[in-house]
Design an enzyme around this catalytic site. Structure first.
Site, mmCIF file in Angstrom:
data_model
loop_
_atom_site.group_PDB
_atom_site.id
_atom_site.type_symbol
_atom_site.label_atom_id
_atom_site.label_comp_id
_atom_site.label_asym_id
_atom_site.label_seq_id
_atom_site.Cartn_x
_atom_site.Cartn_y
_atom_site.Cartn_z
ATOM 1 N N PRO A 103 47.665 37.053 40.421
ATOM 2 C CA PRO A 103 47.095 38.131 41.402
ATOM 3 C C PRO A 103 45.979 39.004 40.698
ATOM 4 C CG PRO A 103 49.108 38.716 41.140
ATOM 5 C CD PRO A 103 48.946 37.334 40.240
ATOM 6 N N ILE A 104 44.633 38.896 40.836
ATOM 7 C CA ILE A 104 43.571 39.824 39.993
ATOM 8 C C ILE A 104 42.996 40.527 41.130
ATOM 9 C CG2 ILE A 104 41.660 39.868 38.479
ATOM 10 C CD1 ILE A 104 43.236 38.152 36.613
ATOM 11 N N SER A 132 45.764 39.197 45.447
ATOM 12 C CA SER A 132 46.246 40.465 45.375
ATOM 13 C C SER A 132 45.875 41.144 46.402
ATOM 14 C CB SER A 132 45.267 41.102 44.304
ATOM 15 O OG SER A 132 45.269 42.493 43.967
ATOM 16 N N TYR A 156 51.088 45.085 46.624
ATOM 17 C CA TYR A 156 51.262 46.613 46.210
ATOM 18 C C TYR A 156 51.895 47.434 47.214
ATOM 19 C CZ TYR A 156 49.028 46.016 41.661
ATOM 20 O OH TYR A 156 48.646 45.890 40.422
ATOM 21 N N THR A 182 54.572 43.616 42.832
ATOM 22 C CA THR A 182 54.372 43.890 41.855
ATOM 23 C C THR A 182 55.036 45.450 41.407
ATOM 24 O OG1 THR A 182 52.308 42.671 41.490
ATOM 25 C CG2 THR A 182 52.465 44.555 39.982
ATOM 26 N N LYS A 264 57.415 40.912 40.327
ATOM 27 C CA LYS A 264 56.422 40.598 39.138
ATOM 28 C C LYS A 264 56.488 41.884 38.241
ATOM 29 C CE LYS A 264 51.438 39.802 38.318
ATOM 30 N NZ LYS A 264 50.652 40.907 37.800
ATOM 31 N N HIS A 288 51.611 42.782 32.712
ATOM 32 C CA HIS A 288 50.472 42.918 33.395
ATOM 33 C C HIS A 288 49.259 42.944 32.498
ATOM 34 C CE1 HIS A 288 49.415 44.861 37.526
ATOM 35 N NE2 HIS A 288 48.177 45.033 36.699
ATOM 36 N N ARG A 291 48.247 46.036 30.476
ATOM 37 C CA ARG A 291 47.398 46.858 31.218
ATOM 38 C C ARG A 291 48.221 48.137 31.568
ATOM 39 N NH1 ARG A 291 42.635 45.170 33.173
ATOM 40 N NH2 ARG A 291 42.577 46.098 35.186
ATOM 41 N N ASP A 319 53.911 35.425 33.018
ATOM 42 C CA ASP A 319 52.355 35.655 32.527
ATOM 43 C C ASP A 319 52.184 36.628 31.514
ATOM 44 O OD1 ASP A 319 51.768 38.175 33.276
ATOM 45 O OD2 ASP A 319 51.213 37.454 35.645
ATOM 46 N N SER A 320 50.958 36.816 31.129
ATOM 47 C CA SER A 320 50.425 37.649 30.004
ATOM 48 C C SER A 320 50.368 36.935 28.874
ATOM 49 C CB SER A 320 51.361 38.926 29.830
ATOM 50 O OG SER A 320 51.479 39.537 31.166
ATOM 51 N N GLY A 321 49.118 36.715 28.679
ATOM 52 C CA GLY A 321 48.500 35.808 27.170
ATOM 53 C C GLY A 321 48.491 34.427 27.440
ATOM 54 N N ARG A 323 46.626 31.087 27.442
ATOM 55 C CA ARG A 323 45.138 30.862 27.280
ATOM 56 C C ARG A 323 44.979 29.333 26.986
ATOM 57 N NH1 ARG A 323 45.182 35.179 28.750
ATOM 58 N NH2 ARG A 323 44.608 36.827 28.044
HETATM 59 C C1 LIG Z 1 41.013 42.899 36.175
HETATM 60 C C2 LIG Z 1 42.727 42.804 36.331
HETATM 61 C C3 LIG Z 1 43.109 43.017 37.676
HETATM 62 C C4 LIG Z 1 44.256 42.859 38.113
HETATM 63 N N1 LIG Z 1 44.877 43.000 39.313
HETATM 64 C C5 LIG Z 1 46.352 42.593 39.666
HETATM 65 C C6 LIG Z 1 46.450 42.843 40.918
HETATM 66 O O1 LIG Z 1 45.705 43.280 41.910
HETATM 67 N N2 LIG Z 1 47.960 42.727 41.182
HETATM 68 C C7 LIG Z 1 48.805 42.285 40.233
HETATM 69 O O2 LIG Z 1 49.888 42.318 40.588
HETATM 70 N N3 LIG Z 1 48.300 42.048 38.978
HETATM 71 C C8 LIG Z 1 47.156 42.340 38.740
HETATM 72 N N4 LIG Z 1 46.520 41.976 37.388
HETATM 73 C C9 LIG Z 1 47.490 41.437 36.474
HETATM 74 C C10 LIG Z 1 47.616 39.902 36.474
HETATM 75 O O3 LIG Z 1 48.277 39.367 37.616
HETATM 76 C C11 LIG Z 1 48.371 39.347 35.095
HETATM 77 O O4 LIG Z 1 49.715 39.806 35.253
HETATM 78 C C12 LIG Z 1 47.488 39.529 33.885
HETATM 79 O O5 LIG Z 1 46.074 39.293 34.046
HETATM 80 C C13 LIG Z 1 48.114 38.464 32.956
HETATM 81 O O6 LIG Z 1 47.758 38.859 31.707
HETATM 82 P P1 LIG Z 1 46.425 37.957 31.040
HETATM 83 O O7 LIG Z 1 45.088 38.170 31.702
HETATM 84 O O8 LIG Z 1 46.115 38.518 29.627
HETATM 85 O O9 LIG Z 1 46.961 36.500 30.789
HETATM 86 C C14 LIG Z 1 45.263 42.329 36.968
HETATM 87 C C15 LIG Z 1 44.763 41.939 35.669
HETATM 88 C C16 LIG Z 1 43.439 42.082 35.369
HETATM 89 C C17 LIG Z 1 42.979 41.730 34.256
HETATM 90 C C1 LIG Z 2 46.191 49.860 41.085
HETATM 91 C C2 LIG Z 2 45.574 48.376 40.240
HETATM 92 C C3 LIG Z 2 45.112 47.306 41.070
HETATM 93 C C4 LIG Z 2 44.736 46.260 40.359
HETATM 94 C C5 LIG Z 2 45.555 46.005 39.063
HETATM 95 O O1 LIG Z 2 46.748 45.822 39.101
HETATM 96 C C6 LIG Z 2 45.048 46.148 37.870
HETATM 97 O O2 LIG Z 2 43.865 46.706 37.579
HETATM 98 O O3 LIG Z 2 45.686 45.994 36.797
#
Ligand SMILES: Cc1cc2nc3c(=O)[nH]c(=O)nc-3n(C[C@H](O)[C@H](O)[C@H](O)COP(=O)(O)O)c2cc1C
Ligand SMILES: CCCCC(=O)C(=O)O
Length: 395
Positions: A103-104, A132, A156, A182, A264, A288, A291, A319-321, A323
């Site tokens: 979810p992004i 998301s 959320y 999340t 998550k 995340h 982040r 998740d996270s990394g 590629r």
């Molecule tokens: C720009 C951005 C927005 C994201 N938004 C959400 C979100 O809305 N909800 C959520 O659970 N995770 C969010 N994530 C985290 C991703 O679901 C995921 O955990 C993460 O991108 C994994 O790391 P990677 O991109 O380095 O592989 C976001 C990540 C990015 C980069």
């Molecule tokens: C409040 C965060 C919403 C999107 C998100 O999860 C992120 O930017 O990492």
């Protein structure tokens, strides 16, 4: 693409040959194939604000990537790998590949077609999508593009319980088959680039499609968001973050949905045990994408202890990394049932919209399929820790 999928065993080879045949006609892949080059090109293409938002804490992101280097694949030879199987089952749900789109949120800052383009690419490749809460297109609009492609909804958990229940109800009605809560973003972390750019997309109304279209959200406003967007954004800011959310409140969600619930953002094995005690259905090990908690443990390093704590009682995703194909294999060998792809598909979106996302997914699936095969395995269900050597322990 659909046909490729039906004959998944030749998937990797199919994609390879497609590229080489196009090459004979003088056509090269339109996007960089290596994720590092793809990232570089995407970042150069985006505005400073958008690329800053995509970033995370550099040290933690690097740690996420480095963690994969600590494990090496020890391939096996002379095994029949002519027929290969990438599909997996999670809680009775059939996934064609052990990969879902993470979810992004706020994808409108990346590309005009945002989540619609991503949903179309997911549908074309059969890769399930997790939408998301903070998406720039609504739960229903995205579902329409997905046909029968599996979809999950990421929640959320806001301060308004009726709104949370409404989101879940809408997701159920639109055919989403799991809820992902999340946990690691009950507050926004200190994000240096966003602070430097004084940029938060939500304040500009980006990523609020699900809120603005929700009957409960709208009812709480004196005027509809179309007439007074400023008031709607202020209400969103009031309720969106929920730092008082605790484990005991998960039962509320259980009462409001019969869908499986995944948590998550778990890294600590004790939290995995709490998830089990709370009657949850699955866990996604994640930091995340580096982040949220700057300096946190790399997600892959946290995976084995969570798998051990879960003791087979519920499926663990990761998740996270991620590629490359080898990253997927490593996470699965360490106990994940499937992995979520994050930023790489967003880089594809930035550079090529729907076609860009599709290319990134095709390449990753081909890489996964071929790496599985050249490692000596014909099914992802055969993978376990015996595939790997821990280079920090090995001499
Ligand atoms: C720009 C951005 C927005 C994201 N938004 C959400 C979100 O809305 N909800 C959520 O659970 N995770 C969010 N994530 C985290 C991703 O679901 C995921 O955990 C993460 O991108 C994994 O790391 P990677 O991109 O380095 O592989 C976001 C990540 C990015 C980069
Ligand atoms: C409040 C965060 C919403 C999107 C998100 O999860 C992120 O930017 O990492």
């Amino acid at each position: 693409m659909k046909d490729d999928q039906k004959s998944m065993p030749s998937y990797g080879l199919g994609r390879q040959m497609q590229v080489y045949m196009q090459g004979l006609q003088g056509q090269l892949p339109s996007l960089p194939v290596a994720p590092e080059a793809l990232e570089q090109q995407a970042i150069a293409h985006l505005s400073q604000k958008a690329s800053g938002y995509l970033a995370g804490m550099e040290d933690t992101m690097q740690a996420n990537l480095r963690a994969f280097q600590h494990w090496s694949i020890l391939p096996r030879m002379l095994r029949d790998v002519s027929q290969r199987q990438l599909s997996t089952t999670i809680l009775g749900m059939q996934l064609p590949v052990p990969l879902l789109l993470a979810p992004i949120g706020v994808q409108s800052i990346i590309h005009l077609e945002a989540e619609i383009a991503v949903a179309r690419a997911a549908h074309a490749t059969g890769v399930p999508m997790i939408l998301s809460t903070a998406s720039s297109r609504s739960i229903e609009a995205v579902a329409q593009e997905l046909g029968n492609t599996p979809r999950w909804f990421q929640l959320y958990w806001s301060k308004n319980p009726d709104l949370n229940a409404s989101f879940v109800r809408r997701a159920e009605q639109a055919g989403y088959s799991a809820i992902v809560v999340t946990l690691d973003t009950r507050l926004l972390s200190w994000r240096e680039q966003d602070i430097q750019n004084a940029y938060l997309p939500f304040l500009l109304g980006e990523g609020l499609a699900n809120y603005f279209s929700d009957p409960v959200f709208r009812q709480a406003l004196a005027q509809p968001p179309e007439e007074n967007p400023g008031m709607a954004i202020r209400y969103f800011i009031d309720i969106f973050l929920n730092p008082s959310l605790t484990w005991d409140q998960l039962s509320f969600l259980r009462q409001h949905t019969s869908l499986p619930i995944f948590l998550k953002g778990i890294l600590h094995p004790d939290d995995a045990r709490l998830a089990i005690d709370a009657g949850m259905d699955g866990i996604i090990v994640s930091n995340h994408g580096g982040r949220q908690v700057g300096g946190s443990r790399a997600a892959l390093d946290a995976l084995p202890a969570v798998v051990e704590a879960a003791n087979g009682q519920l499926p663990i995703l990761f998740d996270s990394g991620i590629r490359r194909g080898s990253d997927v294999l490593k996470a699965i060998a360490l106990g994940a049932k499937a992995v979520l792809l994050g930023r790489p598909y967003i880089w594809g979106l930035a550079l090529g919209g729907e076609a860009g996302v599709q290319q990134v997914l095709q390449n990753l699936l081909a890489d996964l399929d071929l790496t599985l095969a050249v490692s000596g395995f014909s099914s992802i269900s055969q993978l376990d820790a015996s595939l790997l050597v821990n280079e920090r322990l090995a001499q």
